[in-house]
Design a protein around this motif. Structure first.
Motif, mmCIF file in Angstrom:
data_model
loop_
_atom_site.group_PDB
_atom_site.id
_atom_site.type_symbol
_atom_site.label_atom_id
_atom_site.label_comp_id
_atom_site.label_asym_id
_atom_site.label_seq_id
_atom_site.Cartn_x
_atom_site.Cartn_y
_atom_site.Cartn_z
ATOM 1 N N GLU A 193 -8.767 -1.718 3.392
ATOM 2 C CA GLU A 193 -7.409 -1.992 3.861
ATOM 3 C C GLU A 193 -6.640 -2.988 2.943
ATOM 4 O O GLU A 193 -5.431 -3.197 2.885
ATOM 5 C CB GLU A 193 -7.243 -2.222 5.323
ATOM 6 C CG GLU A 193 -8.025 -3.300 5.608
ATOM 7 C CD GLU A 193 -9.635 -2.647 6.431
ATOM 8 O OE1 GLU A 193 -10.120 -1.880 5.904
ATOM 9 O OE2 GLU A 193 -9.841 -3.449 7.298
ATOM 10 N N ASP A 194 -7.518 -3.619 2.110
ATOM 11 C CA ASP A 194 -6.798 -4.493 1.097
ATOM 12 C C ASP A 194 -6.459 -3.988 -0.016
ATOM 13 O O ASP A 194 -5.596 -4.599 -0.924
ATOM 14 C CB ASP A 194 -7.931 -5.821 0.694
ATOM 15 C CG ASP A 194 -8.201 -6.461 1.924
ATOM 16 O OD1 ASP A 194 -9.605 -7.011 1.971
ATOM 17 O OD2 ASP A 194 -7.687 -6.915 2.802
ATOM 18 N N SER A 195 -6.482 -2.634 -0.263
ATOM 19 C CA SER A 195 -6.070 -2.182 -1.291
ATOM 20 C C SER A 195 -4.431 -1.801 -1.390
ATOM 21 O O SER A 195 -3.786 -1.818 -0.329
ATOM 22 C CB SER A 195 -6.454 -0.587 -1.278
ATOM 23 O OG SER A 195 -8.117 -0.607 -1.605
ATOM 24 N N GLY A 196 -3.979 -2.177 -2.619
ATOM 25 C CA GLY A 196 -2.562 -1.811 -2.898
ATOM 26 C C GLY A 196 -2.106 -2.750 -4.162
ATOM 27 O O GLY A 196 -3.018 -2.878 -4.935
ATOM 28 N N VAL A 197 -0.803 -2.574 -4.435
ATOM 29 C CA VAL A 197 -0.267 -3.248 -5.625
ATOM 30 C C VAL A 197 0.021 -4.498 -5.101
ATOM 31 O O VAL A 197 0.806 -4.936 -4.220
ATOM 32 C CB VAL A 197 0.900 -2.519 -6.084
ATOM 33 C CG1 VAL A 197 1.441 -3.414 -7.305
ATOM 34 C CG2 VAL A 197 0.545 -1.128 -6.492
ATOM 35 N N TYR A 198 -0.547 -5.615 -5.907
ATOM 36 C CA TYR A 198 -0.471 -7.001 -5.392
ATOM 37 C C TYR A 198 0.706 -7.620 -6.551
ATOM 38 O O TYR A 198 0.650 -7.520 -7.860
ATOM 39 C CB TYR A 198 -1.472 -7.875 -5.609
ATOM 40 C CG TYR A 198 -2.625 -7.596 -4.393
ATOM 41 C CD1 TYR A 198 -3.150 -6.084 -4.218
ATOM 42 C CD2 TYR A 198 -2.739 -8.818 -3.487
ATOM 43 C CE1 TYR A 198 -4.028 -6.236 -3.094
ATOM 44 C CE2 TYR A 198 -3.564 -8.554 -2.347
ATOM 45 C CZ TYR A 198 -4.043 -7.216 -2.062
ATOM 46 O OH TYR A 198 -4.821 -6.929 -1.056
ATOM 47 N N TYR A 199 1.788 -8.124 -5.953
ATOM 48 C CA TYR A 199 2.812 -8.949 -6.506
ATOM 49 C C TYR A 199 2.909 -10.150 -6.510
ATOM 50 O O TYR A 199 2.939 -10.973 -5.382
ATOM 51 C CB TYR A 199 4.295 -8.192 -6.063
ATOM 52 C CG TYR A 199 4.412 -6.695 -6.374
ATOM 53 C CD1 TYR A 199 4.167 -5.883 -5.380
ATOM 54 C CD2 TYR A 199 4.816 -6.453 -7.347
ATOM 55 C CE1 TYR A 199 4.049 -4.396 -5.422
ATOM 56 C CE2 TYR A 199 5.198 -4.651 -7.602
ATOM 57 C CZ TYR A 199 4.555 -3.781 -6.688
ATOM 58 O OH TYR A 199 4.892 -2.834 -6.798
ATOM 59 N N ALA A 254 0.758 -1.060 -0.094
ATOM 60 C CA ALA A 254 -0.069 -0.145 -0.080
ATOM 61 C C ALA A 254 0.863 1.112 0.134
ATOM 62 O O ALA A 254 1.890 1.229 0.270
ATOM 63 C CB ALA A 254 -1.002 0.204 1.150
ATOM 64 N N PRO A 255 0.331 2.400 -0.357
ATOM 65 C CA PRO A 255 1.256 3.558 -0.603
ATOM 66 C C PRO A 255 1.701 3.851 0.778
ATOM 67 O O PRO A 255 1.022 3.940 1.852
ATOM 68 C CB PRO A 255 0.172 4.750 -0.868
ATOM 69 C CG PRO A 255 -0.740 3.886 -1.808
ATOM 70 C CD PRO A 255 -1.154 2.645 -0.950
ATOM 71 N N GLY A 256 3.093 4.212 0.958
ATOM 72 C CA GLY A 256 3.646 4.583 2.164
ATOM 73 C C GLY A 256 3.926 3.550 3.282
ATOM 74 O O GLY A 256 4.461 3.672 4.338
ATOM 75 N N LYS A 257 3.538 2.405 2.721
ATOM 76 C CA LYS A 257 3.822 1.065 3.553
ATOM 77 C C LYS A 257 4.824 -0.034 2.869
ATOM 78 O O LYS A 257 4.898 0.034 1.829
ATOM 79 C CB LYS A 257 2.543 0.430 3.953
ATOM 80 C CG LYS A 257 1.518 1.119 4.809
ATOM 81 C CD LYS A 257 0.260 0.348 4.990
ATOM 82 C CE LYS A 257 -0.451 1.193 6.181
ATOM 83 N NZ LYS A 257 -1.816 0.386 6.657
ATOM 84 N N GLN A 258 5.273 -0.811 3.962
ATOM 85 C CA GLN A 258 6.166 -1.667 3.293
ATOM 86 C C GLN A 258 5.564 -3.036 2.644
ATOM 87 O O GLN A 258 4.174 -3.229 2.938
ATOM 88 C CB GLN A 258 6.880 -2.568 4.349
ATOM 89 C CG GLN A 258 8.168 -1.509 4.890
ATOM 90 C CD GLN A 258 9.130 -2.254 5.987
ATOM 91 O OE1 GLN A 258 8.577 -3.132 6.703
ATOM 92 N NE2 GLN A 258 10.332 -1.875 6.018
ATOM 93 N N ARG A 259 6.306 -3.545 1.714
ATOM 94 C CA ARG A 259 5.608 -4.863 1.027
ATOM 95 C C ARG A 259 5.392 -5.926 2.109
ATOM 96 O O ARG A 259 6.265 -6.207 2.881
ATOM 97 C CB ARG A 259 6.318 -5.215 -0.064
ATOM 98 C CG ARG A 259 5.851 -6.354 -1.046
ATOM 99 C CD ARG A 259 6.818 -6.551 -1.976
ATOM 100 N NE ARG A 259 6.936 -5.737 -3.199
ATOM 101 C CZ ARG A 259 7.488 -5.535 -4.241
ATOM 102 N NH1 ARG A 259 8.113 -6.772 -4.564
ATOM 103 N NH2 ARG A 259 7.567 -4.652 -4.905
ATOM 104 N N GLU A 260 4.287 -6.659 1.972
ATOM 105 C CA GLU A 260 3.834 -7.663 3.048
ATOM 106 C C GLU A 260 3.272 -8.989 2.413
ATOM 107 O O GLU A 260 2.802 -8.672 1.275
ATOM 108 C CB GLU A 260 2.851 -7.077 4.067
ATOM 109 C CG GLU A 260 1.470 -6.685 3.329
ATOM 110 C CD GLU A 260 0.364 -6.363 4.508
ATOM 111 O OE1 GLU A 260 0.652 -6.444 5.797
ATOM 112 O OE2 GLU A 260 -0.860 -5.950 3.818
#
Length: 118
Positions: free
Chosen positions: A87-93, A39-45
């Motif tokens: 809160e599930d929003s983000g870029v998924y890798y 997510a923006p501003g957060k670490q990849r999890e």
């Protein structure tokens, strides 16, 4: 090696989405596969992972809502996302990893955007 993720998009809270990742250039069945998100501003999890022998692991935040699966015949891994939350929003890798004697081999896909919003 290429990991092509797809299936992202805009979904309303409570809705569902299915991500796919097609791998090429690797012996897919030998790799553990995983989905990460950032997510923006957060670490990849780590969101979910599945081993080469189909053992699965989930982040606590997605347990009982998300399901990871793999289809070796199609060199593909999937993430079924149900009852999604903002809160599930983000870029998924998509990630492929294999442990070898000298360490580990890691490959990453380009990411697919998931936005959960009404």
């Amino acid at each position: 090696v290429q990991l092509q993720a797809s299936g992202g998009g805009l979904v309303q809270p409570g809705g569902s989405l299915r991500l796919s990742c097609a791998a090429s250039g690797i012996i897919f069945s030998s790799y553990a596969m995983a989905w990460y998100r950032q997510a923006p501003g957060k670490q990849r999890e780590l969101v979910a992972a599945i081993s080469s022998d189909n053992r699965v692991t989930y982040a606590d935040s997605v347990k009982s809502r998300f399901t990871i699966s793999r289809e070796n015949a199609k060199s593909s891994v999937y993430l079924q996302m149900n009852r999604v939350k903002p809160e599930d929003s983000g870029v998924y890798y998509c990630n492929a990893v294999r442990t070898i004697v000298s360490g580990r081999i890691d490959y990453w896909g380009q990411g697919t955007q998931v936005t959960v919003s009404s």
